[in-house]
Write an enzyme that holds these catalytic residues in place. Structure first.
Site, PDB file in Angstrom:
ATOM      1  N   GLY A  12       0.812  -1.203   0.000  1.00 32.99           N
ATOM      2  CA  GLY A  12       0.000   0.000   0.000  1.00 32.99           C
ATOM      3  C   GLY A  12       0.845   1.251   0.000  1.00 32.99           C
ATOM      4  N   PRO A  14       2.665   4.830   1.162  1.00 36.72           N
ATOM      5  CG  PRO A  14       4.593   5.958   0.490  1.00 36.72           C
ATOM      6  CD  PRO A  14       3.257   5.514  -0.005  1.00 36.72           C
ATOM      7  N   GLY A  15       2.665   5.532   4.698  1.00 37.53           N
ATOM      8  CA  GLY A  15       1.892   6.176   5.760  1.00 37.53           C
ATOM      9  C   GLY A  15       0.569   5.542   6.070  1.00 37.53           C
ATOM     10  CB  THR A  16      -1.476   2.925   4.559  1.00 37.21           C
ATOM     11  OG1 THR A  16      -0.427   2.085   4.077  1.00 37.21           O
ATOM     12  CG2 THR A  16      -1.863   3.893   3.461  1.00 37.21           C
ATOM     13  N   GLY A  17       0.216   2.670   7.677  1.00 41.96           N
ATOM     14  CA  GLY A  17       0.299   1.893   8.915  1.00 41.96           C
ATOM     15  C   GLY A  17       0.742   0.465   8.747  1.00 41.96           C
ATOM     16  CE  LYS A  18       3.533  -0.190   3.383  1.00 38.47           C
ATOM     17  NZ  LYS A  18       3.105   1.216   3.329  1.00 38.47           N
ATOM     18  CB  THR A  19       6.088  -0.439   9.850  1.00 38.60           C
ATOM     19  OG1 THR A  19       6.620  -0.391   8.518  1.00 38.60           O
ATOM     20  CG2 THR A  19       7.160  -0.945  10.793  1.00 38.60           C
ATOM     21  CB  SER A  29      -5.888   4.144 -16.772  1.00 33.98           C
ATOM     22  OG  SER A  29      -4.946   5.028 -16.214  1.00 33.98           O
ATOM     23  CE  LYS A  36      -6.242   4.514 -12.123  1.00 32.19           C
ATOM     24  NZ  LYS A  36      -6.453   3.922 -13.446  1.00 32.19           N
TER      25      LYS A  36
END
Length: 790
Positions: free
Chosen positions: A369, A371-376, A692, A735
């Site tokens: 996803g 950056p900054g979406t809380g993966k780590t 697209s 999108k």
């Protein structure tokens, strides 16, 4: 001893002048007799014994010639002999116990063989005596004096020469005899002595001997130096050995043990207590036995002890107990993160399977996803929910395969790879292992780390993971691996196939408001030394920060802006302000400046020929404005905005579709003959590519040609064909979320992408009006407002 008719004294009167013209030749193998020298010989061949017997019955004079043969195998032949020999007088003869005859001979003079006159039963030859040629001068005197001095030095250094030779050499006046004596005393080869024997010129002979004795002297000096060094080393080693033995005895008397034996016993006890697997135990004991034989000061001692340390500290059998209380685990996940239902659902499913089947293998999950979406942070939360240890390593920029598999022990400073180091740091064999930024692994001449990860991230192989340093198998099947990535395209297909990909979408504005209230504001208030009694954010202020100051899929910039507000309040508090600061919409400007982002969709699309498209980026979805204009010219197409090849082809395809269907679309057929078309995509500094944007480009051209603006709050995406079909595209979820964040109300997407809305949050889907299309003529009618499709 056999007595003969002539005594040695009588026979010794034979001189060079009265030497017989024919001599019996006694071959010698590896000894050279010089004139005036005495040499003992052992004669054991039958033909040689007969020669000695015949000589003793006559004048006792024989000829000695060195044989070229390396060993005495069979009778000697004339071609085996050198051409120059020494005539000799047999002084004594005695019977030996070894079935041979011992004789003592004295050299008389040099001679040359003219020809051999007899070969049976022994050799006889016609000879010519050779006399020394010498003319005394200063050079000969200097050579003689040098030889005497150097020979004295050789006597001092040589253990095999009697010291009496020094006095004998000094007493010799004749230079030729001096050279012969020194040559016979030196440790020379058979060929070198024969060369001296064949040198008739005395001065030349002195020079040759001078070179040989100089070489011998250098060898002796070097040997003495080596012996002295070895003796010093031996003396030092013996001294240390005696001291250690004394120290060992003293410690034994005191009931103590030396450090090395104590360390070896400690390692042995660790190995027994650890309960290592059979392969690891065998390797540890083998290395321990090597360690016991080494000296502690040896460099290999440290290598061996470090290796045993690693083997005995790894958690081969130590595991943490999983928290299989699913409601409790769900509460932990919800307390730490808002939303992310798909990921939480997958973790709880794993716990359920683990509860029903305890020996199930750990899954390999990949959180993908923006950056900054809380993966780590989600990985850390999952570890807390499971009750496992958490280990994280960052793979960003890693290019060395040894970072994963470790270095072999032959290298200086070798260590295991990061996987084994992380397992040791965790202290259990079933931690949650997070491999961060797996899409940023590189490769160069040091290997490909992503290839080394193939074994790590495969449940069918990692039960016997082999690290180069350990060189024994370690079971990783109990480890739960979670990887994170922003892009999946850069991950090698073989590695991506081993992972279960879970996509983390960007957050909606409502989700960001809730996350900010529940987590971000609280964290920043504590980080800046504030309390809830000093600062409070209103909901409209938070929404204003989200919409006016950040435009991202994640939360990092939002948290930075909140931190900026907290820093401003912290300064006011530090200056003496004690009352509560209530952050409202009008206060935001004071802390973080003017609004950065505006809703420009309606303004920009009010002009014909401008369409709002939807694009995908690694940081999430984004809106893309596409502009088209016409001018007088010769039907040329100009494309600007740093477009990629695929995007340029989409624009060409859109124009070709319009030209080929001009009549059906209501466009003048001769319009393109007298006009040029220019398509521009703003933000020209940013490269853009992909198919697209085809739908948006065709709509922009139709809007320009019809001179009718598109619907202001509408965005679109899709690939087109020359036949007017609309094909599916990727990144629909990102999108749609981007369109929702920017205030879009209607979205046109390909009919084939309807299934992708399953992963879009329900509140977003309900707030948008979707138009699913498969033909371009439908898109044109929808965008220009000529038809309404539910």
């Amino acid at each position: 001893m056999n007595e003969n008719k002539k005594s040695p004294e009588e026979s010794s009167s034979v001189s060079d002048e009265n030497l017989p013209g024919i001599l019996s030749i006694l071959p010698v193998l590896d000894m050279t007799l010089f004139p005036r020298m005495v040499l003992p010989l052992l004669v054991w061949q039958e033909e040689s014994k007969r020669l000695v017997d015949d000589a003793m019955g006559k004048d006792r004079v024989i000829g000695l010639i060195v044989s070229k043969k390396k060993k005495s195998d069979g009778p000697y032949k004339a071609e085996d002999m050198y051409n120059v020999g020494t005539s000799a007088m047999i002084l004594k003869m005695a019977q030996s116990d070894e079935k041979g005859i011992q004789i003592l001979v004295q050299g008389l003079s040099r001679f040359e063989v003219i020809k051999y006159t007899q070969t049976e039963p022994y050799l006889r030859a016609e000879i010519k005596p050779v006399s020394n040629t010498v003319e005394k001068d200063m050079e000969i005197d200097a050579l003689t004096n040098n030889l005497v001095g150097m020979f004295k030095s050789v006597l001092d250094l040589s253990p095999y020469l009697p010291k009496e030779l020094g006095a004998l050499v000094k007493s010799i006046d004749e230079p030729g005899i001096l050279a012969d004596l020194i040559a016979s005393s030196l440790n020379l080869s058979k060929e070198e002595k024969q060369s001296i024997l064949e040198t008739y010129d005395v001065k030349k002979r002195l020079k040759n001997v001078h070179g040989l004795i100089n070489r011998e002297l250098q060898i002796l000096k070097l040997g003495q130096k080596i012996q002295s060094q070895v003796k010093q080393d031996i003396d030092k080693s013996q001294r240390e050995y005696y001291l250690r033995q004394q120290l060992k005895t003293i410690k034994e008397e005191l009931g103590e043990k030396d450090e090395k034996s104590v360390e070896v016993e400690e390692y042995r006890a660790k190995i027994e207590k650890k309960g290592l697997p059979e392969e690891a135990k065998k390797e540890a004991e083998r290395e321990l036995n090597r360690l016991a034989r080494m000296h502690p000061s040896s460099s290999e001692y440290t290598v061996a002890s470090t290796y045993i340390d690693w083997l005995t500290t790894l958690p081969w059998n130590e595991s943490t107990k999983d928290n299989l209380n699913i409601p409790k685990a769900q509460k932990v996940l919800n307390d730490d993160h808002f939303g992310l239902q798909k990921v939480k659902k997958r973790v709880l499913e794993y716990l359920a399977v683990r509860k029903l089947k305890p020996d199930t293998k750990g899954p390999i999950l990949c959180f993908a996803g923006p950056p900054g979406t809380g993966k780590t942070s989600l990985g850390r939360s999952i570890a807390r929910a499971l009750g496992r240890k958490f280990v994280r390593i960052s793979l960003g920029g890693v290019r060395d395969e040894a970072e994963i598999r470790g270095h072999r022990r032959t290298y200086v400073g070798a260590l295991p790879g990061r996987i084994i180091q992380g397992i040791r740091r965790a202290g259990s064999n079933n931690p949650l292992f997070m491999l961060d930024e797996i899409d940023k692994v590189g490769s160069d001449f040091r290997g490909d780390p992503s290839s080394a990860l193939l074994e790590v991230l495969d449940p069918e192989q990692n039960f016997s993971f082999s690290d180069h340093y350990l060189d024994v198998s370690f079971d990783l099947s109990k480890v739960m691996f979670i990887t994170t990535a922003n892009l999946l395209d850069t991950i090698p297909p073989a590695l991506r196939d081993r992972m279960e990909v879970l996509e983390l979408l960007g957050y909606t504005d409502d989700e960001k408001i809730k996350i900010a209230k529940r987590f971000l504001i609280k964290r920043q208030i504590e980080a800046h030394g504030l309390t809830k009694d000093l600062i409070r954010f209103s909901a409209p202020a938070i929404k204003n920060i989200i919409s006016g100051y950040t435009r991202e899929a994640g939360l990092r910039n939002l948290e930075r802006e909140i931190a900026s507000v907290c820093r401003g309040v912290a300064r006011e508090v530090a200056e003496g302000k004690k009352e509560l600061t209530h952050i409202k919409v009008n206060d935001i400007h004071k802390f973080i400046g003017p609004v950065r982002f505006f809703s420009e969709t309606g303004i920009r699309t009010a002009t014909p020929g401008v369409v709002t498209g939807m694009a995908w980026t690694p940081a999430g979805g984004e809106l893309l404005f596409i502009e088209a204009t016409e001018m007088k010219g010769k039907h040329e197409l100009t494309l600007t905005g740093q477009l990629g090849d695929v995007m340029k082809e989409s624009a060409t395809a859109a124009l070709s579709y319009i030209r080929s269907n001009a009549k059906a679309l209501g466009v003048q057929e001769d319009f393109f003959d007298n006009h040029d078309i220019h398509i521009h995509v703003p933000a020209g500094a940013i490269p853009k590519d992909g198919p697209s944007a085809g739908v948006a480009m065709l709509t922009a051209l139709m809007s320009m040609l019809k001179q009718k603006p598109v619907i202001a709050d509408m965005a679109m995406t899709g690939e087109i064909t020359l036949r007017g079909q609309v094909l599916p595209v990727g990144g629909v979820k990102e999108k749609v979320l981007a369109a929702h964040r920017r205030g879009i109300k209607q979205v046109i997407i390909p009919k084939w992408n309807k299934k992708d809305l399953e992963d879009v949050p329900r509140d977003v889907v309900k707030s948008l009006r979707f138009h699913f299309v498969d033909r371009m003529d439908t898109v044109v009618k929808l965008a220009l407002g000529t038809v309404s499709v539910k």
